[in-house]
Write a protein that holds these residues in place. Structure first.
Motif, PDB file in Angstrom:
ATOM      1  N   PHE A 276       1.003  -0.575   0.379  1.00 24.75           N
ATOM      2  CA  PHE A 276      -0.023   0.538  -0.179  1.00 24.75           C
ATOM      3  C   PHE A 276       1.294   1.217  -0.132  1.00 24.75           C
ATOM      4  O   PHE A 276       1.121   2.167  -0.806  1.00 24.75           O
ATOM      5  CB  PHE A 276      -1.263   0.253   0.812  1.00 24.75           C
ATOM      6  CG  PHE A 276      -1.878   1.261   1.128  1.00 24.75           C
ATOM      7  CD1 PHE A 276      -2.794   1.796   0.813  1.00 24.75           C
ATOM      8  CD2 PHE A 276      -1.237   2.301   2.362  1.00 24.75           C
ATOM      9  CE1 PHE A 276      -3.336   2.917   0.929  1.00 24.75           C
ATOM     10  CE2 PHE A 276      -1.598   3.325   2.350  1.00 24.75           C
ATOM     11  CZ  PHE A 276      -3.289   3.168   1.541  1.00 24.75           C
ATOM     12  N   VAL A 277       1.723   1.165   1.258  1.00 26.37           N
ATOM     13  CA  VAL A 277       3.151   2.674   0.628  1.00 26.37           C
ATOM     14  C   VAL A 277       3.501   2.916   0.233  1.00 26.37           C
ATOM     15  O   VAL A 277       3.073   3.533  -1.038  1.00 26.37           O
ATOM     16  CB  VAL A 277       2.993   2.564   2.191  1.00 26.37           C
ATOM     17  CG1 VAL A 277       5.051   3.274   2.519  1.00 26.37           C
ATOM     18  CG2 VAL A 277       2.914   2.457   3.397  1.00 26.37           C
ATOM     19  N   LEU A 278       3.943   1.422  -0.910  1.00 28.81           N
ATOM     20  CA  LEU A 278       4.882   1.488  -2.296  1.00 28.81           C
ATOM     21  C   LEU A 278       4.119   2.225  -3.447  1.00 28.81           C
ATOM     22  O   LEU A 278       4.409   3.001  -4.329  1.00 28.81           O
ATOM     23  CB  LEU A 278       5.494   0.346  -2.322  1.00 28.81           C
ATOM     24  CG  LEU A 278       6.542  -0.578  -2.169  1.00 28.81           C
ATOM     25  CD1 LEU A 278       7.301  -1.116  -2.124  1.00 28.81           C
ATOM     26  CD2 LEU A 278       7.950   0.892  -1.577  1.00 28.81           C
ATOM     27  N   ALA A 279       2.726   1.568  -3.364  1.00 31.39           N
ATOM     28  CA  ALA A 279       1.769   1.508  -4.860  1.00 31.39           C
ATOM     29  C   ALA A 279       1.162   3.521  -4.856  1.00 31.39           C
ATOM     30  O   ALA A 279       1.383   4.187  -5.407  1.00 31.39           O
ATOM     31  CB  ALA A 279       0.882   1.028  -4.790  1.00 31.39           C
ATOM     32  N   LEU A 280       1.166   4.129  -3.444  1.00 31.10           N
ATOM     33  CA  LEU A 280       0.412   5.104  -2.914  1.00 31.10           C
ATOM     34  C   LEU A 280       1.757   6.255  -3.330  1.00 31.10           C
ATOM     35  O   LEU A 280       2.027   7.129  -4.265  1.00 31.10           O
ATOM     36  CB  LEU A 280       0.550   5.251  -1.387  1.00 31.10           C
ATOM     37  CG  LEU A 280      -0.293   7.180  -1.014  1.00 31.10           C
ATOM     38  CD1 LEU A 280      -1.350   7.519  -1.969  1.00 31.10           C
ATOM     39  CD2 LEU A 280      -0.078   6.832   0.470  1.00 31.10           C
ATOM     40  N   LEU A 281       3.187   6.196  -3.085  1.00 32.89           N
ATOM     41  CA  LEU A 281       3.595   6.237  -2.986  1.00 32.89           C
ATOM     42  C   LEU A 281       4.624   6.954  -4.908  1.00 32.89           C
ATOM     43  O   LEU A 281       4.236   7.738  -5.131  1.00 32.89           O
ATOM     44  CB  LEU A 281       5.835   6.560  -2.286  1.00 32.89           C
ATOM     45  CG  LEU A 281       5.204   6.416  -0.871  1.00 32.89           C
ATOM     46  CD1 LEU A 281       6.061   6.099  -0.682  1.00 32.89           C
ATOM     47  CD2 LEU A 281       4.924   8.085  -0.507  1.00 32.89           C
ATOM     48  N   GLY A 282       4.150   5.600  -5.087  1.00 35.50           N
ATOM     49  CA  GLY A 282       5.129   5.347  -6.351  1.00 35.50           C
ATOM     50  C   GLY A 282       3.575   6.010  -7.659  1.00 35.50           C
ATOM     51  O   GLY A 282       4.259   6.387  -8.512  1.00 35.50           O
ATOM     52  N   GLY A 283       2.671   6.346  -7.260  1.00 33.31           N
ATOM     53  CA  GLY A 283       1.365   7.113  -8.344  1.00 33.31           C
ATOM     54  C   GLY A 283       1.245   8.143  -7.889  1.00 33.31           C
ATOM     55  O   GLY A 283       1.252   9.341  -8.647  1.00 33.31           O
ATOM     56  N   LEU A 284       2.092   9.087  -6.946  1.00 32.99           N
ATOM     57  CA  LEU A 284       2.111  10.050  -6.921  1.00 32.99           C
ATOM     58  C   LEU A 284       3.199  10.632  -7.236  1.00 32.99           C
ATOM     59  O   LEU A 284       3.166  11.756  -7.815  1.00 32.99           O
ATOM     60  CB  LEU A 284       2.429  10.553  -5.015  1.00 32.99           C
ATOM     61  CG  LEU A 284       1.143  10.755  -4.372  1.00 32.99           C
ATOM     62  CD1 LEU A 284       0.912  10.705  -2.342  1.00 32.99           C
ATOM     63  CD2 LEU A 284      -0.898  11.995  -4.848  1.00 32.99           C
ATOM     64  N   LEU A 285       4.231   9.897  -7.180  1.00 27.66           N
ATOM     65  CA  LEU A 285       5.626  10.460  -7.734  1.00 27.66           C
ATOM     66  C   LEU A 285       6.010  10.806  -9.552  1.00 27.66           C
ATOM     67  O   LEU A 285       5.907  11.969 -10.132  1.00 27.66           O
ATOM     68  CB  LEU A 285       6.687   9.990  -7.634  1.00 27.66           C
ATOM     69  CG  LEU A 285       8.814   9.690  -8.199  1.00 27.66           C
ATOM     70  CD1 LEU A 285       8.296  11.378  -7.563  1.00 27.66           C
ATOM     71  CD2 LEU A 285       9.180   9.179  -7.822  1.00 27.66           C
ATOM     72  N   ALA A 286       5.019   9.760  -9.908  1.00 25.25           N
ATOM     73  CA  ALA A 286       5.099   9.420 -11.031  1.00 25.25           C
ATOM     74  C   ALA A 286       4.131  10.545 -11.748  1.00 25.25           C
ATOM     75  O   ALA A 286       4.172  11.028 -13.187  1.00 25.25           O
ATOM     76  CB  ALA A 286       4.266   7.441 -11.443  1.00 25.25           C
ATOM     77  N   THR A 287       2.749   9.782 -11.224  1.00 25.58           N
ATOM     78  CA  THR A 287       2.177  11.634 -11.632  1.00 25.58           C
ATOM     79  C   THR A 287       2.688  13.059 -11.594  1.00 25.58           C
ATOM     80  O   THR A 287       2.226  13.638 -12.225  1.00 25.58           O
ATOM     81  CB  THR A 287       0.488  11.537 -10.753  1.00 25.58           C
ATOM     82  OG1 THR A 287       0.041  10.840 -11.173  1.00 25.58           O
ATOM     83  CG2 THR A 287      -0.445  12.441 -12.012  1.00 25.58           C
ATOM     84  N   ALA A 288       2.909  13.549 -10.921  1.00 24.96           N
ATOM     85  CA  ALA A 288       3.521  14.268 -11.062  1.00 24.96           C
ATOM     86  C   ALA A 288       4.681  15.125 -11.545  1.00 24.96           C
ATOM     87  O   ALA A 288       5.163  15.847 -11.962  1.00 24.96           O
ATOM     88  CB  ALA A 288       4.276  14.714  -9.015  1.00 24.96           C
ATOM     89  N   ALA A 289       5.815  13.465 -12.106  1.00 21.81           N
ATOM     90  CA  ALA A 289       6.308  13.784 -13.060  1.00 21.81           C
ATOM     91  C   ALA A 289       5.953  13.915 -14.532  1.00 21.81           C
ATOM     92  O   ALA A 289       7.004  14.733 -15.475  1.00 21.81           O
ATOM     93  CB  ALA A 289       7.624  12.824 -13.208  1.00 21.81           C
ATOM     94  N   ALA A 290       4.664  13.584 -14.894  1.00 18.99           N
ATOM     95  CA  ALA A 290       4.065  13.303 -15.747  1.00 18.99           C
ATOM     96  C   ALA A 290       3.937  15.227 -16.377  1.00 18.99           C
ATOM     97  O   ALA A 290       3.378  14.826 -17.921  1.00 18.99           O
ATOM     98  CB  ALA A 290       2.803  12.157 -15.657  1.00 18.99           C
ATOM     99  N   VAL A 291       3.380  15.498 -15.663  1.00 21.86           N
ATOM    100  CA  VAL A 291       2.416  16.672 -15.995  1.00 21.86           C
ATOM    101  C   VAL A 291       3.473  17.238 -16.513  1.00 21.86           C
ATOM    102  O   VAL A 291       3.183  17.996 -17.673  1.00 21.86           O
ATOM    103  CB  VAL A 291       1.942  17.438 -14.397  1.00 21.86           C
ATOM    104  CG1 VAL A 291       1.698  19.111 -14.941  1.00 21.86           C
ATOM    105  CG2 VAL A 291       1.451  16.856 -13.491  1.00 21.86           C
ATOM    106  N   PRO A 292       4.749  18.059 -16.569  1.00 25.38           N
ATOM    107  CA  PRO A 292       5.411  18.916 -17.108  1.00 25.38           C
ATOM    108  C   PRO A 292       5.664  18.543 -18.112  1.00 25.38           C
ATOM    109  O   PRO A 292       5.763  18.738 -19.288  1.00 25.38           O
ATOM    110  CB  PRO A 292       6.925  18.895 -15.841  1.00 25.38           C
ATOM    111  CG  PRO A 292       7.219  17.650 -15.580  1.00 25.38           C
ATOM    112  CD  PRO A 292       5.588  17.755 -15.064  1.00 25.38           C
TER     113      PRO A 292
END
Length: 470
Positions: A276-292
């Motif tokens: 759960f922790v890894l999925a949450l952190l990974g989802g937020l990090l990849a989404t933030a990187a995708a925006v720019p």
């Protein structure tokens, strides 16, 4: 150079290439056909219980491909063949096409299809000449994701005993750690990835699809199925049974058998918490990187920005173990302090799953009219204010979908997690694979069921977001 050529011209490499190519082509075609057909039936026909069917067609996202393969293999060994491999991967990945297609159909102004119908076109002609071209970006984006997943799939194909370039790479690494032969095979996978990107870009074109407003806010005219309704409902029911019923029934059967030796609840809870922790952190990090990345590709189109966007897809075509070993090598030689840390594991997830986030964010970002941002600037809003007050509310569904998609991928990732996870960190996927690969089906069942249960919230969120796309 000569040794590399000799290696690639071996008959065994030709067999692996043939297996990979035919699985890629047929797997993408079947997944796309099933996903588009399911979306069209749910959104454009009078099939009863559309909401229930929508949920059932999204639900296979919660069942990882290697769990699906486990369910089928533990039920019948007849699936250990090329048709069986195509069936299992298609049942696992068609929701990647279904979800964006449903979202695109709900956003499409029904007046466009109604005009074509008024001009005398039948349902099939309207679909092929009007509907499909309008939703093609969503369909192509989903098909691209399916293709990338098929190129990197290991667990399901290993269980199905279907050799591809990916399974051969892991066998090479198991024999000779980071051997040159495995590196050559990985380069072949990158070539396939670039070919997929080129085909998708060519088919997508450069036509602008953003518009102001969401069109007519009303339900489209449903196509009456009539006497075909039992056939359509039967087809949907069969699809749901094959994609969900078989693997879940197998898991329950092996769970009942496995409970005779007891379940280690402490290990199960610990693995679930880590996942759960890894999925949450990974989802937020990849989404933030995708925006720019998406903002540059959509708002500043050009060769350089397109190259930047397309470059993020390359690594995702390689198995997780290739990315993991590269990160291990770099970290040991350059930054030993990050070796086997959470930070390095998250970097691996970012490299592997950034394409999922980019596809989801871009499908929403392309529909945001740049005129709205220009109007906001002309009224005195600064760049950050425009992003916060205009752009963000419009792309928020896409950001949420991206985070959910990546979270699902992280929760079910296997090979990279095995190599990069800090010592003592185990996820549901790694625990499941440890037992399933040793044919301990009863011991593996609790972890598979927990993994499915943990994936349900993300799947539910994706299903809800696709219905709110208008």
């Amino acid at each position: 150079m000569g040794e590399a050529t000799d290696f690639l011209w071996r008959p065994r490499i030709g067999e692996l290439l043939w297996n990979t190519v035919r699985l890629l082509v047929l797997g993408v075609l079947v997944s796309t056909a099933v996903g588009v057909a399911g979306a069209w039936v749910v959104e454009r026909t009078d099939v009863p219980g559309r909401g229930w069917w929508h949920g059932l067609l999204c639900a296979p996202l919660a069942v990882p491909a290697f769990v699906n393969g486990y369910g089928w293999v533990s039920t019948t060994h007849a699936v250990q063949s090329f048709p069986g491999a195509v069936m299992v991967v298609s049942l696992s990945y068609f929701p990647l096409v279904y979800l964006p297609t449903v979202a695109a159909l709900r956003r499409l102004d029904p007046a466009v299809e109604e005009v074509a119908t008024a001009l005398g076109k039948g349902p099939w002609a309207v679909f092929w000449r009007v509907t499909l071209p309008a939703i093609s970006p969503a369909v192509l984006g989903g098909a691209l994701l399916v293709g990338l997943h098929l190129l990197a799939e290991y667990g399901a194909l290993q269980l199905l005993n279907y050799p591809t370039l990916t399974t051969a790479i892991l066998q090479q690494y198991a024999t000779v750690f980071n051997g040159p032969e495995a590196t050559l095979l990985a380069l072949v996978l990158v070539t396939f990835c670039l070919l997929l990107l080129g085909i998708e870009s060519l088919l997508r074109g450069r036509r602008q699809r953003a518009r102001v407003g969401s069109g007519a806010r009303r339900e489209p005219t449903r196509i009456r199925l009539g006497r075909r309704r039992p056939v359509v409902v039967g087809g949907l029911l069969l699809l749901a049974m094959w994609a969900l019923g078989v693997p879940i029934a197998a898991l329950v059967r092996w769970l009942v058998r496995g409970t005779s030796s007891g379940i280690d609840w402490a290990e199960l809870t610990g693995a679930a918490s880590s996942t759960f922790v890894l999925a949450l952190l990974g989802g937020l990090l990849a989404t933030a990187a995708a925006v720019p990345v998406v903002w540059l590709a959509v708002r500043h189109r050009g060769l350089l920005t397109t190259a930047i966007e397309r470059s993020v897809y390359t690594a995702s075509a390689m198995p997780g173990i290739v990315i993991a070993l590269a990160l291990v090598t770099v970290s040991i030689r350059a930054v030993p302090s990050v070796y086997q840390t959470l930070a390095l594991l998250l970097v691996g997830y970012l490299i592997l799953f950034l394409p999922r986030a980019v596809v989801s964010v871009r499908s929403t970002f392309e529909l945001v009219p740049p005129n709205l941002e220009e109007v906001a600037r002309s009224l005195g809003c600064s760049g950050p204010a425009v992003a916060r007050r205009v752009t963000l509310p419009l792309v928020l569904p896409g950001l949420s979908a991206a985070a959910a998609l990546v979270a699902l991928a992280v929760a079910t990732e296997l090979t990279a997690t095995l190599l990069l996870a800090p010592i003592g960190t185990e996820t549901l996927a790694t625990r499941f694979w440890s037992d399933a690969s040793s044919v301990a089906y009863g011991a593996a069942a609790p972890y598979a069921l927990a993994l499915i249960a943990l994936s349900v919230p993300s799947t539910w969120l994706l299903a809800r977001l696709s219905l709110r796309s208008r």
